[in-house]
Design a protein around this motif. Sequence first.
Motif, PDB file in Angstrom:
ATOM      1  N   LEU A  86       0.815  -1.231   0.000  1.00 32.02           N
ATOM      2  CA  LEU A  86       0.000   0.000   0.000  1.00 32.02           C
ATOM      3  C   LEU A  86       0.840   1.270   0.000  1.00 32.02           C
ATOM      4  N   ILE A  88       2.637   2.391   2.663  1.00 35.16           N
ATOM      5  CA  ILE A  88       2.498   3.058   3.968  1.00 35.16           C
ATOM      6  C   ILE A  88       3.792   2.846   4.767  1.00 35.16           C
ATOM      7  N   TYR A  91       5.384   0.290   7.843  1.00 34.45           N
ATOM      8  CA  TYR A  91       4.298  -0.684   8.060  1.00 34.45           C
ATOM      9  C   TYR A  91       4.158  -1.588   6.829  1.00 34.45           C
ATOM     10  N   ALA A 134      -7.871   8.109   4.703  1.00 34.17           N
ATOM     11  CA  ALA A 134      -6.990   7.063   4.161  1.00 34.17           C
ATOM     12  C   ALA A 134      -7.706   5.719   4.063  1.00 34.17           C
ATOM     13  N   CYS A 135      -8.482   5.352   5.088  1.00 31.38           N
ATOM     14  CA  CYS A 135      -9.104   4.014   5.087  1.00 31.38           C
ATOM     15  C   CYS A 135     -10.169   3.885   4.001  1.00 31.38           C
ATOM     16  N   CYS A 138      -8.204   3.432   0.851  1.00 27.68           N
ATOM     17  CA  CYS A 138      -7.512   2.136   0.919  1.00 27.68           C
ATOM     18  C   CYS A 138      -8.468   0.992   0.580  1.00 27.68           C
ATOM     19  N   LYS A 142      -7.720  -1.581  -2.451  1.00 26.71           N
ATOM     20  CA  LYS A 142      -7.460  -3.007  -2.194  1.00 26.71           C
ATOM     21  C   LYS A 142      -8.447  -3.881  -2.977  1.00 26.71           C
ATOM     22  N   CYS A 228      -1.709  -0.611  11.548  1.00 23.29           N
ATOM     23  CA  CYS A 228      -1.443   0.417  10.537  1.00 23.29           C
ATOM     24  C   CYS A 228      -1.535   1.798  11.199  1.00 23.29           C
ATOM     25  N   TYR A 230      -2.769   4.391  10.214  1.00 22.23           N
ATOM     26  CA  TYR A 230      -4.024   5.089   9.899  1.00 22.23           C
ATOM     27  C   TYR A 230      -5.245   4.438  10.574  1.00 22.23           C
ATOM     28  N   ALA A 231      -5.021   3.324  11.272  1.00 18.10           N
ATOM     29  CA  ALA A 231      -6.148   2.655  11.938  1.00 18.10           C
ATOM     30  C   ALA A 231      -6.675   3.559  13.051  1.00 18.10           C
TER      31      ALA A 231
HETATM   32 FE1  SF4 Z   1      -5.729   0.666   4.884  1.00 18.19          FE
HETATM   33 FE2  SF4 Z   1      -6.399  -0.656   7.102  1.00 18.19          FE
HETATM   34 FE3  SF4 Z   1      -4.411   1.152   7.142  1.00 18.19          FE
HETATM   35 FE4  SF4 Z   1      -6.942   1.962   6.907  1.00 18.19          FE
HETATM   36  S1  SF4 Z   1      -6.044   0.930   8.680  1.00 18.19           S
HETATM   37  S2  SF4 Z   1      -5.174   2.678   5.700  1.00 18.19           S
HETATM   38  S3  SF4 Z   1      -7.834   0.295   5.656  1.00 18.19           S
HETATM   39  S4  SF4 Z   1      -4.439  -0.783   5.990  1.00 18.19           S
END
Ligand code: SF4
Length: 319
Positions: A86, A88, A91, A134-135, A138, A142, A228, A230-231
């Motif tokens: 991804l 990121i 990570y 971001a999610c 994402c 995906k 992650c 961004y979680a």
């Molecule tokens: Fe992607 Fe999951 Fe990270 Fe959100 S938390 S950016 S959905 S990998």
Amino acid sequence: MVRCSLCDRDAVVRIGYARLRLCRAHLREYLVRRVRRTIERYEMIGQGDRVLVAVSGGKDSSAMLSLLAALSGELGFEVVPFHLDLGIGSYSEASRRAVEELSGMLGLKPLVVSVRDVLGVGVPELARRAGRPACAVCGVVKRYFLNAAAVVLGFDVVAVGHTADDVSAYVLKAFLTQDWGSLAKTSPVNEAVDGLAARRVKPLFEVHEKEILAYVLSWGLPFVGDACPYAKLSTLVFDCRRALAMLERRRPGLRLSLIRGVVRSRGIFPGSEEPVRACSECGLISSGEMCSFCHLTASALGEPMGAEVIECSSQLSIG
Ligand code: SF4
Ligand code: ZN
Ligand code: ZN
């Protein structure tokens, strides 16, 4: 240490709804049996099918890959891991390493695609340019890359690692927000749409994350433990997970009865018959004129990029 309910070894997990404590060997047997039953009950995978397995490097999809690999000989299907980098930072680097290590342990060669190599930017920059979380971005990315690879390379099935914890949290959130369309779409299997989308299945649909964590830890399977960056822990769906975990402790089996009940009765929710068509830009599945990925990339990067993903997928080599 507490003993396994089935032998003299130490237990590594307690399974409340089955009234069992299991050692690592019996936990593996239990999970293999459970996934086999889920595959058969929902007719997820047939003999001779080629299955593209989405592996993020997290515990759930790593366990799924290991369990599907264990069942592939007996049930007669082929398994190929698919990992999307991804972009990121560290990570993503750690995730990719975990997938490559696990695939090596299982004697499998993963297909690895980098979002940055195809789009010129990773998910965080794509989200920034689109002005969206971001999610949200994402999820679209995906889903699109996985389906494109499966359709272009002729896979019969894609497998994703959604667990009973994930599905039950989304179901509870959908009830709380009266999102009937999501409830109507809750399913362990989304059927293929000819030439537009591969069949999408969730082999861990009836498996809990507590069992998965005990499995990957006790068997030493490589996975990324860090979340992650961004979680978000403050979302409604995360609160639903916490509430359901508390309820499950007091009423074992509650999550499974919730999701099985919704699957049985999902036809009663409005939105179950959403029409689909081919995206005018890339030709893959869409609910409108242009698919959500072509929309997203057109707005963030100035042009729809579905065709680039399809071109990149066609160059992946399996073997
Ligand atoms: Fe992607 Fe999951 Fe990270 Fe959100 S938390 S950016 S959905 S990998
Ligand atoms: Zn045992
Ligand atoms: Zn498209």
